[in-house]
Every structure is written in C-alpha cells, then in structure tokens.
Enzyme design. Structure first.
Site, PDB file in Angstrom:
ATOM      1  N   CYS A 391       0.956  -1.215   0.027  1.00 33.63           N
ATOM      2  CA  CYS A 391      -0.043   0.062  -0.029  1.00 33.63           C
ATOM      3  C   CYS A 391       0.884   1.293   0.039  1.00 33.63           C
ATOM      4  O   CYS A 391       1.290   1.611  -0.823  1.00 33.63           O
ATOM      5  CB  CYS A 391      -1.090   0.022   1.286  1.00 33.63           C
ATOM      6  SG  CYS A 391      -2.301   1.136   1.054  1.00 33.63           S
ATOM      7  N   HIS A 522      -3.883  -4.685   0.339  1.00 34.87           N
ATOM      8  CA  HIS A 522      -2.993  -5.390   1.610  1.00 34.87           C
ATOM      9  C   HIS A 522      -3.089  -6.855   1.512  1.00 34.87           C
ATOM     10  O   HIS A 522      -4.014  -7.447   2.037  1.00 34.87           O
ATOM     11  CB  HIS A 522      -3.678  -4.830   2.665  1.00 34.87           C
ATOM     12  CG  HIS A 522      -3.535  -3.388   3.017  1.00 34.87           C
ATOM     13  ND1 HIS A 522      -2.411  -3.111   3.736  1.00 34.87           N
ATOM     14  CD2 HIS A 522      -4.130  -2.150   2.698  1.00 34.87           C
ATOM     15  CE1 HIS A 522      -2.440  -1.800   3.656  1.00 34.87           C
ATOM     16  NE2 HIS A 522      -3.615  -1.181   3.272  1.00 34.87           N
ATOM     17  N   GLU A 524      -1.490  -9.134   3.012  1.00 34.36           N
ATOM     18  CA  GLU A 524      -1.478  -9.667   4.271  1.00 34.36           C
ATOM     19  C   GLU A 524      -2.894  -9.961   4.863  1.00 34.36           C
ATOM     20  O   GLU A 524      -2.868 -10.848   5.674  1.00 34.36           O
ATOM     21  CB  GLU A 524      -0.751  -8.930   5.300  1.00 34.36           C
ATOM     22  CG  GLU A 524      -1.303  -7.574   5.563  1.00 34.36           C
ATOM     23  CD  GLU A 524      -1.045  -6.255   4.720  1.00 34.36           C
ATOM     24  OE1 GLU A 524      -0.681  -6.391   3.583  1.00 34.36           O
ATOM     25  OE2 GLU A 524      -1.455  -5.270   5.009  1.00 34.36           O
TER      26      GLU A 524
HETATM   27  N1  GLN Z   1      -1.786   6.645   3.050  1.00 33.24           N
HETATM   28  C1  GLN Z   1      -1.967   5.939   1.864  1.00 33.24           C
HETATM   29  C2  GLN Z   1      -3.277   6.256   1.559  1.00 33.24           C
HETATM   30  O1  GLN Z   1      -4.246   6.576   2.011  1.00 33.24           O
HETATM   31  C3  GLN Z   1      -1.482   4.543   2.320  1.00 33.24           C
HETATM   32  C4  GLN Z   1      -2.597   3.863   2.985  1.00 33.24           C
HETATM   33  C5  GLN Z   1      -1.994   2.591   3.476  1.00 33.24           C
HETATM   34  O2  GLN Z   1      -0.830   2.175   3.476  1.00 33.24           O
HETATM   35  N2  GLN Z   1      -2.975   1.832   3.920  1.00 33.24           N
HETATM   36  O3  GLN Z   1      -3.529   6.026   0.152  1.00 33.24           O
END
Ligand code: GLN
Length: 548
Positions: A391, A522, A524
C-alpha cells in the site's frame, strides 16, 4: 430469528484483558468446525467508535479490513485465519454501531413514540445482531467474544443481552470465562483469588460461567483446579488449563488435548461427535514453530514504533503473520527486524540494510518517516535487495522510481505535499470531497476489488492466474497521468483495475531486479495459515536466494 435450537457460546474475560480471549475464541471456533459443525465467530467491541477505522494503530492495533470493506478489530483477522474463511459485517459489532442503529431508528419514529432506553431497546438491538449473524452464516453454533473484562462499564449491556438469551434458552447458551492466574515473583505461587473475584463479579450480573479457561504461566495443578471448581461453582473437567505457549497456533492443539471441543459439545447437548481432524493444522503449527528451521532475515521499515515493541507487532499483525505462513511453507523461519525509518532522515546510514535478505515497507498514513522510507526503498532497488511494498510501501516505491529513475525530480504524493508540481501519487476526486467535508470514517477505498494481471510479470507468475481479488484501505492512487512516463522508464504496472485506470501492482522485471514489487492493496489480509499468500511466498523465495 436464528434457527430454533441454535447454540451460543459467549466468551468473556475475567481478571484482566490481553490474556488471549481472541485466541480462545478462534480456537474454539476451529475445534468445533473441525468436529463438523458450522460455526460463526462474532467480535463485540464495547467502544463507541462505529468501526475500528478511525483509531490509530498504536492505540488499538491493526485495523483489519473485511472483504466487504468494514474496518474491524485485529481479532477478526485471527478469526479468519483460524477458520480459513471470510467473515462478514454481521460478525462484528461495536457499541457505536449498536447505538447508531437505535438512534437512527428513533429519528425515523421507529419506536412509535416510546421513550427509547438502554434496556430494552439497545439490549434488543444487540440480540437482533447476535441472531442476524447466526442467520446470515447459516451456522449451528455462534461463538461470541465480548471485548473487555467483566466489571467494565462498557460491556455490561452485551453481557446483559447474553444473560437474557440464556434465561430464555438455558439449554442453548454457554458462558466461557477466560481468566488469569498470576504467579507473583515474590511468592512463586500461582494464585486463584483474582479468578474467584472475577467469577463473583460475573455472578452479580446474573451470569454463571460454565467453563473457565485458566490462563497462566505454567499449567494449573490439581489443587488449584479443585479450589477454582469449588469456589467458582464450575465442574472440574470444565476448567481448562491454558499455560503460556510459544505461538497462538498451538492453542487449538492444547485445547484439544484438554478435550475442550467434546466438553463444549456435551454441555450444549450436541451429540453427533466426530473426532476433530487437526492434522493439517498440527503440521502447520509444527512448521511455524520450528526453531531449527533456517532463518530468513527480513527488515520491516515502518513508523509505528513510538510506544514500545509490543505495540509494533500489534500494529502490523497481519503482515507478520503473512510472513510467518509463507516462511513455514518454505520450511524456513522468518527473523524480523523492526527499523524505524525516521533514523535514515537523521543521518543513520541506510547501508545497514545490506545485512537483510528482504525489506518490507508496510502500509501507513501521514508524513512521519516518509523520506526515510524512500531512502530505504532506493537502497533496496540499487542494491538489488528483494523489496515488497504494501500500500503506502507501493506508493513510495513509485515515488522513488519517479524521482531517481524516471527523472521526475519533484515527484511526490499529495498526501504529504498538497501542491507538489509532480503529483505522482494523488487523491481521487471523490476522496478529496470526503476530506473537504470532514468525512473520515469508512470513506477510504475499502474492501475487495478485482485486479487483472499482465502476462509475463512477476505477479502473474506468483498468482498463476489472470484475475485476483484483494482487499484495500487507502485514499490515494497512482496518478494515471504519470503511468506512461513511468512505464517508459522501466516500471511495470503488472496489475490494474478492470478498466485499466487504477494501478494495483507495480514491479520491476526479473531481468533488472530479483524482486521489487509493490501492491496498492493489502495482501497480508488474505494470508492464511493453511493458505499462505503467493506474493509473500515469492518475496521470501527471492529473499532466500540472497546471502544474509
Ligand atoms: N496513506 C496511503 C493512502 O491513504 C496508504 C494507505 C495504506 O498504506 N493503508 O493512500
């Protein structure tokens, strides 16, 4: 209404929190499921947040996102991992959620002019939700974990709802108390008193535990079992010894040895008893706990480090577990080192990363440690250390590539620099509106989205299929306007949304780097003990090829 004769097991905490109620709930679920019963697990969080999405991970651990997009407690992640299946919105509730439905109904005149009160209205909304979860899952047994400990103000209404259920269906409801028996260092003796007090407190709600899971450092002895049994009014064979274990995945096996599954079924009057087949689980637990397995050294470069080590592992729980599952599958053991990216901004040499076989930059929000993470990513790319970005870790990988390879010197994410001349990572218009309106809760891109994988890429080879579904939680995206330039500079977007607009996976070809891949989602969150995630497995395979 849940089916006639539906069974409920409530898991409550006595003495103190954090001794493994969630693991007990997950384990009970697994045991009963393996004995051939359809089980659903429910987590009750007594706080007033409507979901877990607005809480800082250092405050409450990782936010676990369901397939639907609901942002929940990390226990839900354990439930999914133990049951090896997806859970639904019905399986999670907070006081905030319960009150919100009651208040919305009141505003719509749904109570026909009555005075709306905690009892009966809020309690009945809780009962309705318990039943809805059973119904929706089509299960035979619900295992419901009530967060907090007995005696808290916050969870009393949930215990009250459970009491009423037991009063109405005494043969269908069980209470399991997860207690703790401390062994104070100065005494060297295990004490039962706090458990006795906790049971008495529970009794004052009109609830008697049917089972006590006695958590402690060492197994409980006969004398203490006897004492708890008599003073707490619980049959001796229903007091389950649960000493500390090296990994939570041992818990179901321990409980199975203590015969917990059969005892619960007997207490619920469920007579079709099958021997639980825990063979696959046992094999996994052995592999994940094997300290003779060769190590693979992984560095996680992140930022939620401020409140001590234990907070850390909570904030990135699913990431750690996902690494462990894939390592176990490969017959290896992951040695994870936490690295605070802030130090690279203050001049600590980024070359210290050379000693790791793989580097992960996990998800995150905000500005702290960002340039440090970018330095770490640059180092991983230039020194060909396997890199996996999750992410934020993907977004920053793209920013790094833009700055240092694609010659877009001022490349940045607008999360950090609103008016950057080169918004390589940018916010979507509807997300911008959310922030403008102050709508933070449950408004990110959340839950499962499909992605198409390009032929001949690292991602496609790992998944071995063209269409995948993965869970998201973010506001920002790779800016489509930069995709061409980045691709011309050698970056491959190997996974995209079906319409091709959103970049879901970025990677470098195998010919230029052993493993450099980032996912906008994600992965994970979908890694399971018996079904490790292919991208984590590929990452570790690449890491193993590098000398520590
Ligand atoms: N801060 C980033 C976004 O909002 C990544 C979010 C995250 O890693 N879950 O897009």
């Amino acid at each position: 209404m849940a089916k006639e004769g539906h069974k409920y097991i409530f898991v409550l905490g006595g003495v103190m929190s954090g001794v493994g109620k969630g693991v007990a709930t997950s384990s009970i679920g697994l045991l009963l499921q393996q004995k051939g019963y359809a089980v659903n697990l429910v987590k009750v969080d007594p706080y007033l947040n409507v979901d877990a999405g607005t809480m800082n991970p250092t405050e409450h651990g990782e936010v676990f996102v369901l397939k639907s997009g609901l942002e929940t407690d990390q226990d839900m992640g354990n439930y999914e991992r133990f049951l090896n299946r997806d859970l639904t919105n019905e399986d999670y509730m907070t006081s905030g959620m319960v009150y919100q439905s009651v208040i919305n109904r009141e505003r719509a005149l749904g109570y026909g002019g009555k005075c709306v009160e905690a009892i009966p209205h809020v309690r009945d909304e809780i009962l309705r939700r318990f039943e809805a979860a059973a119904e929706y899952n089509g299960s035979r047994i619900s295992v419901i974990e009530i967060g907090g400990t007995v005696g808290d103000f916050q969870n009393a209404l949930f215990i009250e709802a459970a009491r009423v259920l037991k009063m109405e269906h005494p043969e269908n409801v069980l209470f399991v108390m997860v207690s703790y028996l401390p062994t104070p260092g100065t005494l060297g003796e295990m004490k039962t008193k706090p458990t006795q007090t906790a049971v008495r407190e529970l009794n004052s709600y009109g609830v008697q535990p049917d089972f006590i899971i006695a958590r402690s450092r060492e197994p409980i002895d006969e004398k203490r079992r006897e004492k708890i049994s008599v003073s707490c009014n619980v049959r001796k064979d229903r007091i389950i010894s649960a000493p500390d274990i090296t990994s939570i995945y041992e818990a179901p096996l321990n409980f199975d040895r203590g015969n917990l599954g059969d005892e619960l079924l007997e207490a619920l009057n469920l007579t079709e008893k099958r021997k639980a087949s825990l063979a696959a689980w046992k094999k996994f637990a052995r592999a994940v706990n094997n300290d003779k397995a060769p190590e693979v050294a992984i560095a996680i470069v992140g930022k939620y480090f401020d409140t001590g080590d234990f907070v850390l592992s909570d904030a990135y729980l699913s990431v750690i577990e996902a690494i462990k599952f894939s390592a176990a599958k490969l017959g290896k053991r992951a040695k994870i080192t936490w690295i605070n990216s802030k130090q690279f901004e203050k001049g600590a040499p980024v070359s210290q990363l050379a000693k790791y076989q793989g580097i992960i930059v996990p998800g995150g929000f905000g500005e702290t440690g960002i340039e440090g993470k970018i330095k770490a990513i640059q180092y991983a790319r230039e020194h060909k250390i396997p890199y996996f970005g999750l992410c934020y870790g993907m977004q920053l990988m793209v920013v790094e590539y833009a700055r240092h390879v694609a010659n877009i010197k001022d490349a940045h994410t607008t999360e950090i620099k609103k008016n950057t001349a080169e918004p390589v990572v940018d916010i979507m218009p509807e997300q911008k509106q959310n922030l403008f309106d102050g709508k933070y809760g449950a408004t990110m891109r959340l839950g499962t989205y499909p992605a198409y994988l390009k032929k001949g890429t690292v991602a496609r080879a790992a998944y071995k299929k063209e269409l995948v579904e993965e869970r998201h939680r973010h506001r920002y995206e790779i800016n489509p306007e930069y995709v061409d330039r980045l691709q011309k500079a050698g970056l491959v977007f190997s996974g995209t949304s079906p319409d091709g607009v959103l970049m879901e996976i970025a990677e470098l070809p195998k010919s230029t780097h052993p493993f450099m891949l980032g996912t906008q989602f994600h992965p994970e969150l979908q890694a399971r003990p018996l079904d490790p995630h292919p991208l984590f497995t590929e990452f570790l395979k690449a890491a193993l090829k590098r000398k520590a």
